[in-house]
Enzyme design. Structure first.
Site, short mmCIF file in Angstrom:
data_model
loop_
_atom_site.label_atom_id
_atom_site.label_comp_id
_atom_site.label_asym_id
_atom_site.label_seq_id
_atom_site.Cartn_x
_atom_site.Cartn_y
_atom_site.Cartn_z
N LYS A 1 0.84 -1.21 0.00
CA LYS A 1 0.00 0.00 0.00
C LYS A 1 0.87 1.26 0.00
O LYS A 1 1.74 1.40 0.85
CB LYS A 1 -0.90 0.00 1.25
CG LYS A 1 -1.61 1.33 1.52
CD LYS A 1 -2.47 1.28 2.79
CE LYS A 1 -3.02 2.66 3.15
NZ LYS A 1 -3.85 2.67 4.38
N ASP B 1 -2.57 10.36 3.55
CA ASP B 1 -3.93 9.92 3.85
C ASP B 1 -4.61 10.93 4.77
O ASP B 1 -4.43 10.92 5.98
CB ASP B 1 -3.90 8.53 4.52
CG ASP B 1 -5.30 8.01 4.82
OD1 ASP B 1 -6.28 8.61 4.33
OD2 ASP B 1 -5.40 6.99 5.53
N LYS C 1 -9.84 12.99 8.50
CA LYS C 1 -9.26 12.63 9.80
C LYS C 1 -9.20 13.87 10.70
O LYS C 1 -9.09 14.98 10.20
CB LYS C 1 -7.82 12.12 9.60
CG LYS C 1 -7.70 10.72 9.06
CD LYS C 1 -6.23 10.32 8.95
CE LYS C 1 -6.06 8.94 8.35
NZ LYS C 1 -6.62 7.86 9.18
N ASP D 1 1.86 6.64 5.30
CA ASP D 1 0.88 5.68 4.81
C ASP D 1 1.32 5.03 3.49
O ASP D 1 0.62 4.20 2.93
CB ASP D 1 -0.49 6.37 4.65
CG ASP D 1 -1.65 5.43 4.92
OD1 ASP D 1 -1.44 4.39 5.57
OD2 ASP D 1 -2.77 5.72 4.46
N ASP E 1 -12.03 6.98 4.61
CA ASP E 1 -10.74 6.80 5.27
C ASP E 1 -10.32 5.33 5.28
O ASP E 1 -9.18 5.01 5.61
CB ASP E 1 -10.82 7.35 6.70
CG ASP E 1 -9.46 7.59 7.31
OD1 ASP E 1 -8.45 7.52 6.57
OD2 ASP E 1 -9.39 7.85 8.53
N GLU F 1 -9.43 3.54 2.88
CA GLU F 1 -9.06 3.57 1.46
C GLU F 1 -8.05 2.50 1.08
O GLU F 1 -8.02 2.03 -0.05
CB GLU F 1 -8.51 4.95 1.10
CG GLU F 1 -7.01 5.20 1.42
CD GLU F 1 -6.66 5.16 2.90
OE1 GLU F 1 -7.58 5.28 3.73
OE2 GLU F 1 -5.47 4.98 3.24
N ARG G 1 -7.68 -0.68 1.81
CA ARG G 1 -8.21 -1.98 1.37
C ARG G 1 -8.74 -1.92 -0.06
O ARG G 1 -8.74 -2.93 -0.76
CB ARG G 1 -9.27 -2.46 2.37
CG ARG G 1 -10.47 -1.56 2.49
CD ARG G 1 -11.26 -1.80 3.77
NE ARG G 1 -10.61 -1.21 4.94
CZ ARG G 1 -11.04 -1.36 6.18
NH1 ARG G 1 -12.13 -2.07 6.43
NH2 ARG G 1 -10.40 -0.79 7.19
N1 BES Z 1 -3.77 4.61 7.11
C1 BES Z 1 -4.84 4.43 8.01
C2 BES Z 1 -4.50 3.50 9.16
C3 BES Z 1 -3.55 4.04 10.18
C4 BES Z 1 -3.95 4.98 11.12
C5 BES Z 1 -2.25 3.55 10.24
C6 BES Z 1 -3.05 5.43 12.06
C7 BES Z 1 -1.37 4.00 11.20
C8 BES Z 1 -1.77 4.95 12.11
C9 BES Z 1 -6.03 3.83 7.27
O1 BES Z 1 -6.20 4.23 5.96
C10 BES Z 1 -7.25 4.22 8.02
O2 BES Z 1 -7.52 5.39 8.08
N2 BES Z 1 -7.96 3.26 8.58
C11 BES Z 1 -9.12 3.54 9.35
C12 BES Z 1 -10.17 2.50 9.01
C13 BES Z 1 -11.53 2.80 9.55
C14 BES Z 1 -12.10 4.02 8.89
C15 BES Z 1 -12.43 1.61 9.31
C16 BES Z 1 -8.74 3.47 10.82
O3 BES Z 1 -7.89 2.66 11.20
O4 BES Z 1 -9.26 4.28 11.59
ZN ZN Z 2 -4.52 4.84 4.97
MN MN Z 3 -7.28 6.03 5.79
#
Ligand code: BES
Ligand code: ZN
Ligand code: MN
Length: 489
Positions: free
Chosen positions: A254, A259, A266, A277, A336, A338, A340
């Site tokens: 990825k 992000d 966020k 990211d 967010d 994204e 997957r």
């Molecule tokens: N890149 C983030 C995950 C992340 C967050 C990695 C903080 C490291 C530190 C990912 O794209 C994301 O935002 N995931 C969300 C998913 C949720 C919306 C289902 C998350 O983890 O909050």
């Molecule tokens: Zn992300």
């Molecule tokens: Mn995200």
């Protein structure tokens, strides 16, 4: 840093030796005059070989050896590859602090039980710990340092030393790209890095851009990427040094260069960290660089879906239904989630196009991963026990720690959508790392696959265990792990 291998101690500014806890012997040190010997003994008493304790001794008189550095490696029975890595890193950092242009490390004979000579770990630790992200600092402090490793004659030290250098360089390359700020690293920048390492090492490199991505059905990459004026790219690198009809290993990473969360924006706190990211993609870049430099006699494909996730008038939205590369539809409930979406496209493409032996993906996929496992262990989820075992073995050897989470039908059910084949989030905050993995699993038909969620380990965070060879910033997690796996398949 330059590495030299020698079989005896000659002239050096700083001669470094490991000392064991509760032992007054140091193997390999040459004879010194009485005064120096006295200082050595005093230092030994002071530090007592405690893990990570260093002491510097000035030799008296005009000597080919100016200073001695004793480095505690702890109790003999507790020495591991990782303590050797970490202490070697400390030694190298000390040498830099002392402004040495050159230093030497004596490898105790007890380290040299083939194939675990310890030389590889010394090189990894020393090189990785000297890396510093100073590209944007006006003042650069780097001097070229030469490390001489003094080791009693033994068979394939030279070869394993050379390998260790290439592997450490791969991890350092990953760190240096992953540390780039988002204004200096867009999907196009990553594509250019891929092109240049491919060109240098005879790999094929293909970049798929818009409108091709849309035309060919990469609905996830297109949807996430369309909110940014930095256009999405799908980067594909092919290392083909195996037999012609041998199935390849496909690596997917990825690479969200930033992000923001998109329309599901966020919160502001620590949003800057989302420059990391892209770490999964950077890991794949580093692995491909080393695989090709090592000329491993196997077939390996690196696939990096890269986008910037931004809010704008062009962004995809919550409520949208998109079609992924494998034809399955996904209801977007949170923009967010994204990673997957772009990974599902890349995984399905990798399986369809290359019919691989195995697929391994790396992604900073879920914040939930940090809640579950913290910042020193990556989460793995898989559809194949044998592949999981192999990765666990490589993890033990490289000390890039992983822990398996379950992934059964119940989790697959949690991402069922009322209006599409799947939804891109699970139910509330329950098992966020696994529901994300469940989404990925839907992209793969039959190929053995393992997903590595590196959200906690890809860069150093407040709770990250300090290690000399992981200075602040991106860690390059996964590069040593997968290079080990590939060499031991
Ligand atoms: N890149 C983030 C995950 C992340 C967050 C990695 C903080 C490291 C530190 C990912 O794209 C994301 O935002 N995931 C969300 C998913 C949720 C919306 C289902 C998350 O983890 O909050
Ligand atoms: Zn992300
Ligand atoms: Mn995200």
């Amino acid at each position: 840093m330059k590495i030299r291998i020698e079989h005896s101690t000659k002239k050096t500014e700083l001669l470094c030796a490991f000392t064991l806890e509760n032992s007054n012997k140091i193997t390999g040190l040459p004879k010194f005059d009485a005064n120096t010997a006295l200082s050595i003994n005093q230092s030994l008493k002071d530090t007592n070989g405690k893990l990570g304790k260093l002491s510097v001794i000035h030799t008296s008189g005009k000597k080919p050896i100016k200073r001695i550095l004793l480095a505690g490696i702890g109790k003999k029975e507790e020495i591991t590859k990782d303590t050797i890595r970490a202490v070697s890193g400390k030694i190298a950092q000390k040498a830099r602090e002392l402004k040495m242009k050159e230093f030497s490390i004596i490898v105790p004979p007890s380290f040299v039980s083939e194939p675990d000579s310890g030389v590889a770990q010394i090189i990894e630790g020393a090189k990785m710990s000297l890396y510093r992200f100073d590209k944007f600092k006006s003042e650069k402090s780097d001097v070229v340092i030469t490390l001489t490793i003094i080791v009693s004659k033994s068979s394939n030290i030279l070869e394993s030393a050379k390998k260790a250098e290439v592997i450490a360089d791969g991890a350092i390359f990953t760190k240096s790209v992953a540390n780039l700020p988002p204004n200096e690293c867009t999907p196009t920048t990553l594509a250019n890095f891929a092109k240049s390492i491919s060109k240098n090492n005879k790999m094929k490199c293909k970049i798929i851009s818009q409108p091709e991505l849309r035309k060919q059905g990469f609905g996830g990459i297109s949807a996430v990427g369309k909110g940014s004026k930095n256009e999405p790219k799908l980067i594909v690198m092919e290392h083909s040094r195996g037999r012609k009809n041998e199935k390849p290993i496909v690596l997917v990473g990825k690479a969200v260069t930033f992000d923001t969360g998109g329309i599901s924006l966020k919160p502001g706190a620590a949003m800057d960290e989302m420059k990391f990211d892209k770490c999964g993609g950077c890991t794949v870049l580093g692995i491909m660089k080393s695989v090709s430099e090592l000329k491993l006699p196997i077939n390996v494909i690196g696939i990096i879906p890269s986008v910037e996730n931004m809010p704008s008038g062009e962004s995809y939205r919550p409520g949208d239904i998109i079609k992924l590369y494998n034809g399955k539809t996904a209801e977007i409930l949170n923009t967010d989630a994204e990673g997957r979406l772009i990974l599902a496209d890349a995984l399905a493409y990798g399986e369809k196009k290359y019919s691989p032996k195995a697929i391994i993906d790396f992604a900073t996929l879920t914040g939930a991963c940090i809640v579950a496992l913290g910042t020193n262990v990556a989460a793995i989820t898989s559809n194949d026990e044998k592949l999981t075992r192999k990765i666990n073995e490589a993890s033990k050897r490289t000390t890039e720690e992983v822990w398996e989470l379950p992934l059964n039908q119940d989790y697959m059910d949690m991402i069922k959508s009322d209006v599409a084949d799947m939804k891109n989030v699970g139910i509330g905050r329950a098992a966020g790392t696994i529901t994300a993995a469940a989404f990925l699993k839907n992209a793969i038909e039959t190929t053995p696959w393992i997903h590595v969620d590196i959200a906690g380990v890809a860069w150093t965070q407040a709770s990250t265990k300090e290690k000399s060879y992981n200075p602040k910033g991106a860690t390059g997690f996964g590069v040593r792990l997968i290079l080990d796996y590939l060499q031991n398949m």
